[in-house]
Write an enzyme that holds these catalytic residues in place. Structure first.
Site, PDB file in Angstrom:
ATOM      1  N   LYS A  51       0.865  -1.188   0.000  1.00  0.00           N
ATOM      2  CA  LYS A  51       0.000   0.000   0.000  1.00  0.00           C
ATOM      3  C   LYS A  51       0.899   1.236   0.000  1.00  0.00           C
ATOM      4  CE  LYS A  51      -1.682   3.072   2.745  1.00  0.00           C
ATOM      5  NZ  LYS A  51      -1.764   4.214   1.834  1.00  0.00           N
ATOM      6  N   GLU A  81      10.044   2.040  10.420  1.00  0.00           N
ATOM      7  CA  GLU A  81      11.003   3.111  10.105  1.00  0.00           C
ATOM      8  C   GLU A  81      10.237   4.413  10.255  1.00  0.00           C
ATOM      9  OE1 GLU A  81      14.094   2.550   9.400  1.00  0.00           O
ATOM     10  OE2 GLU A  81      14.121   0.439   8.796  1.00  0.00           O
ATOM     11  N   CYS A  83      13.497  11.909   6.473  1.00  0.00           N
ATOM     12  CA  CYS A  83      13.422  11.466   7.873  1.00  0.00           C
ATOM     13  C   CYS A  83      14.747  11.639   8.586  1.00  0.00           C
ATOM     14  CB  CYS A  83      12.955  10.029   7.934  1.00  0.00           C
ATOM     15  SG  CYS A  83      13.900   8.957   6.863  1.00  0.00           S
ATOM     16  N   GLU A 115       9.215  16.857  14.830  1.00  0.00           N
ATOM     17  CA  GLU A 115       9.638  16.720  13.441  1.00  0.00           C
ATOM     18  C   GLU A 115       8.802  17.672  12.585  1.00  0.00           C
ATOM     19  OE1 GLU A 115       8.607  13.091  11.278  1.00  0.00           O
ATOM     20  OE2 GLU A 115      10.707  13.004  10.663  1.00  0.00           O
TER      21      GLU A 115
HETATM   22  P1  NAD Z   1       2.141   8.751   7.494  1.00  0.00           P
HETATM   23  O1  NAD Z   1       2.473   7.952   8.699  1.00  0.00           O
HETATM   24  O2  NAD Z   1       1.022   9.692   7.570  1.00  0.00           O
HETATM   25  O3  NAD Z   1       1.798   7.771   6.281  1.00  0.00           O
HETATM   26  C1  NAD Z   1       2.680   6.757   5.874  1.00  0.00           C
HETATM   27  C2  NAD Z   1       1.873   5.626   5.267  1.00  0.00           C
HETATM   28  O4  NAD Z   1       1.093   5.012   6.301  1.00  0.00           O
HETATM   29  C3  NAD Z   1       0.883   6.057   4.207  1.00  0.00           C
HETATM   30  O5  NAD Z   1       0.821   5.057   3.223  1.00  0.00           O
HETATM   31  C4  NAD Z   1      -0.426   6.153   4.976  1.00  0.00           C
HETATM   32  O6  NAD Z   1      -1.557   5.981   4.164  1.00  0.00           O
HETATM   33  C5  NAD Z   1      -0.270   5.011   5.951  1.00  0.00           C
HETATM   34  N1  NAD Z   1      -1.011   5.144   7.201  1.00  0.00           N
HETATM   35  C6  NAD Z   1      -1.341   6.292   7.856  1.00  0.00           C
HETATM   36  N2  NAD Z   1      -2.010   5.993   8.982  1.00  0.00           N
HETATM   37  C7  NAD Z   1      -2.094   4.642   9.055  1.00  0.00           C
HETATM   38  C8  NAD Z   1      -2.679   3.731   9.986  1.00  0.00           C
HETATM   39  N3  NAD Z   1      -3.285   4.145  11.082  1.00  0.00           N
HETATM   40  N4  NAD Z   1      -2.583   2.404   9.740  1.00  0.00           N
HETATM   41  C9  NAD Z   1      -1.953   1.965   8.634  1.00  0.00           C
HETATM   42  N5  NAD Z   1      -1.399   2.776   7.711  1.00  0.00           N
HETATM   43  C10 NAD Z   1      -1.470   4.099   7.925  1.00  0.00           C
HETATM   44  O7  NAD Z   1       3.502   9.438   7.062  1.00  0.00           O
HETATM   45  P2  NAD Z   1       3.756  10.369   5.795  1.00  0.00           P
HETATM   46  O8  NAD Z   1       3.192  11.694   6.117  1.00  0.00           O
HETATM   47  O9  NAD Z   1       3.366   9.693   4.548  1.00  0.00           O
HETATM   48  O10 NAD Z   1       5.368  10.417   5.800  1.00  0.00           O
HETATM   49  C11 NAD Z   1       6.083  11.251   6.607  1.00  0.00           C
HETATM   50  C12 NAD Z   1       6.615  10.522   7.828  1.00  0.00           C
HETATM   51  O11 NAD Z   1       7.368   9.379   7.465  1.00  0.00           O
HETATM   52  C13 NAD Z   1       7.570  11.380   8.610  1.00  0.00           C
HETATM   53  O12 NAD Z   1       7.283  11.272   9.994  1.00  0.00           O
HETATM   54  C14 NAD Z   1       8.926  10.784   8.308  1.00  0.00           C
HETATM   55  O13 NAD Z   1       9.908  11.006   9.252  1.00  0.00           O
HETATM   56  C15 NAD Z   1       8.605   9.356   8.162  1.00  0.00           C
HETATM   57  N6  NAD Z   1       9.640   8.684   7.375  1.00  0.00           N
HETATM   58  C16 NAD Z   1      10.500   7.817   7.982  1.00  0.00           C
HETATM   59  C17 NAD Z   1      11.504   7.204   7.265  1.00  0.00           C
HETATM   60  C18 NAD Z   1      12.463   6.228   7.901  1.00  0.00           C
HETATM   61  O14 NAD Z   1      13.021   5.425   7.180  1.00  0.00           O
HETATM   62  N7  NAD Z   1      12.663   6.240   9.185  1.00  0.00           N
HETATM   63  C19 NAD Z   1      11.633   7.459   5.915  1.00  0.00           C
HETATM   64  C20 NAD Z   1      10.764   8.359   5.321  1.00  0.00           C
HETATM   65  C21 NAD Z   1       9.754   8.944   6.069  1.00  0.00           C
END
Ligand code: NAD
Length: 477
Positions: A170, A245, A282, A384
């Protein structure tokens, strides 16, 4: 306009069980550039069952054969490299020339590395009278974010499939178009049906359904700490393995032994490392720690670096270093934090919450911003932001710098820059993060990548990333 009206399940493009769609926006001008199906829990059920049915045979396929399929997918992506870079620049805003290397180059590299690892990995070892065998974990649900969309997909999907797992992916609903390119390539290479499945939609519906589905053995998630916690909780009901992650708020310590010249070099370098992908990274080094006595100098150099190098531009323009953010919601979030920094008394050195000039007003641009005299208890030092906002924080001595760096709920990344490399390494050992660069050490796409504390658990990339998708069996002989 790229309108996708089907998802990919069991080796075929099929309609979603739901009838709704989600629009995808162009970060450069706010226009709609495509749409995708808003999938449902019923789609996840169908995909998970297809992945379950395909698992036994895929797990039994020889590592060489699996490696070849995965490498061929990498080749298929390489043939569409320019298209991938363009799509991701529109989705997430990274300057196109950088997208080419990072947003397209890195995932292609991951498919190649994973393909090779499938063939070279040591799956067996003898421990006393036991044969220890490493086997694929099963069906893996992969949930990914929008900032490096295909890269984060590849870190999961390529490695999981190479290890013998089948997957239900997804992608982020904000930047999903590159995932369709991947599915098209998978289809073109003739991967056995059910090994790779794509269900698009929201986290609340599709992500949540993946997290609790009984046929899914593991969830590999990259995204926010908020969603990571919800996923781990939902996955606990079926005791899935979970790899997370998550976010970061990484410190970049400029030690007190740097000469003036080195100090300037690392301040400039640090601005770039806070601003990569408009700060939507991130591992961005968003807290710069400098000796109190050098605070004013750091602010002056950072301001110069921002005004000469990082002015917002159309990401397709030559020499662009700072494109737009990925969405209108991100603009709200980032400018909200800039306002908060001003309210809490940090010194605004450059930037601010107003729209930048000289770029399309309908694009999701913000002003690259630097705050000086930030204290580590301020919101802009703790949370963040995920935008181009750098906080410069002063410290008294080495112990104080280490204390401030570790005073964070996150533990993803960091940097230590010093004249004495041995000392810098000793300081780096004391920072509680999953990765840390010393004196500008370059990102390594096969070194283990992951977090401590609220930045999650599990490791991606290279051999460590491959092992994440393996179970261990002891056969007593
Ligand atoms: P997000 O958590 O809102 O969404 C990430 C994914 O999770 C999306 O596909 C979203 O649809 C899904 N999602 C959201 N809520 C969910 C739930 N309750 N259950 C299951 N799936 C769910 O994050 P974002 O806004 O897309 O990305 C930004 C975040 O990602 C930042 O906090 C960033 O630091 C983090 N990030 C971490 C890494 C790493 O490797 N550590 C890398 C890139 C981004």
């Amino acid at each position: 306009m790229t309108q996708h009206d089907k998802i990919y399940i069991d080796g075929a493009w099929v309609p979603s069980a739901g009838s709704k769609k989600i629009d995808v926006y162009d970060s450069t001008d706010g226009s709609v550039i495509g749409s995708i199906p808003e999938g449902t829990a019923a789609d996840v059920d169908k995909a998970a069952k297809a992945a379950r049915a395909a698992f036994d045979s895929w797990a039994q396929t020889s590592p060489e054969e699996r490696g070849k399929y995965v490498t061929r997918i990498g080749e298929g992506l390489a043939a569409r490299m320019d298209e991938i870079a363009t799509v991701v620049t529109r989705e997430a805003g990274m300057p196109k020339w950088l997208s080419q290397m990072v947003q397209a180059g890195l995932p292609i590299g991951s498919f190649n590395t994973a393909g090779q690892l499938a063939e070279t990995f040591k799956y067996e070892e003898t421990v006393g009278n036991s044969l220890v065998v490493k086997e694929p974990v099963g069906v893996v649900g992969c949930i990914t974010p929008w900032n490096y969309p295909l890269h984060q997909i590849a870190a999961k999907v390529a490695y999981a499939m190479a290890a013998g797992c089948t997957v239900v992916l997804k992608p982020s609903e904000v930047a999903p178009l590159d995932a369709f390119i991947l599915a098209e390539v998978v289809n073109d290479v003739g991967l056995p049906a059910g090994v790779f499945n794509l269900v698009t939609g929201t986290g609340a519906e599709v992500g949540a359904a993946i997290s609790k589905h009984p046929d899914i053995d593991m969830v590999s998630f990259t995204g926010s700490t908020r969603a990571g916690k919800q996923i781990a909780e939902a996955a606990a009901a079926t005791l899935k393995r979970v790899a997370l992650e998550l976010g970061g708020k990484s410190a970049n310590i400029l030690l007190d032994d740097l000469s003036d010249e080195e100090f300037e070099k690392y301040v400039r370098d640090g601005v770039g490392k806070a601003y990569l992908n408009q700060g939507q990274t991130c591992t961005a080094l968003t807290r710069m720690l400098v000796p109190n006595s050098r605070m004013d100098k750091a602010a002056e150099i950072a301001a110069d670096e921002v005004s000469t190098k990082f002015q917002p531009k159309d990401p397709f323009a030559d020499f662009a270093m700072m494109g737009p953010l990925s969405s209108a919601a991100q603009v709200e979030r980032v400018t909200g934090y800039i306002r908060k920094g001003i309210e809490e008394g940090a010194t605004l050195v450059v930037g601010g919450p107003d729209k930048p000039e000289g770029v399309n007003p309908d694009g999701y641009f913000v002003q690259p911003t630097v705050f000086a005299n930030v204290t580590n208890d301020m919101t802009i030092a703790q949370e963040e932001i995920f935008g181009p906002v750098l906080s410069i924080i002063g410290y008294e001595d080495e112990e104080d710098a280490i204390r401030i760096a570790n005073d964070s709920i996150y533990g993803l990344s960091g940097g230590v820059q010093g004249a004495d490399k041995e000392r810098a390494q000793q300081v780096a050992r004391r920072i509680r993060t999953g990765q840390i660069e010393v004196n500008g050490g370059a990102f390594n796409p096969v070194a283990p990548f992951g977090g401590y504390k609220n930045s999650g658990y599990g490791r991606e990339y290279g051999e460590y990333g491959f092992e994440e998708f393996l179970e261990v069996k002891s056969m007593q002989l």
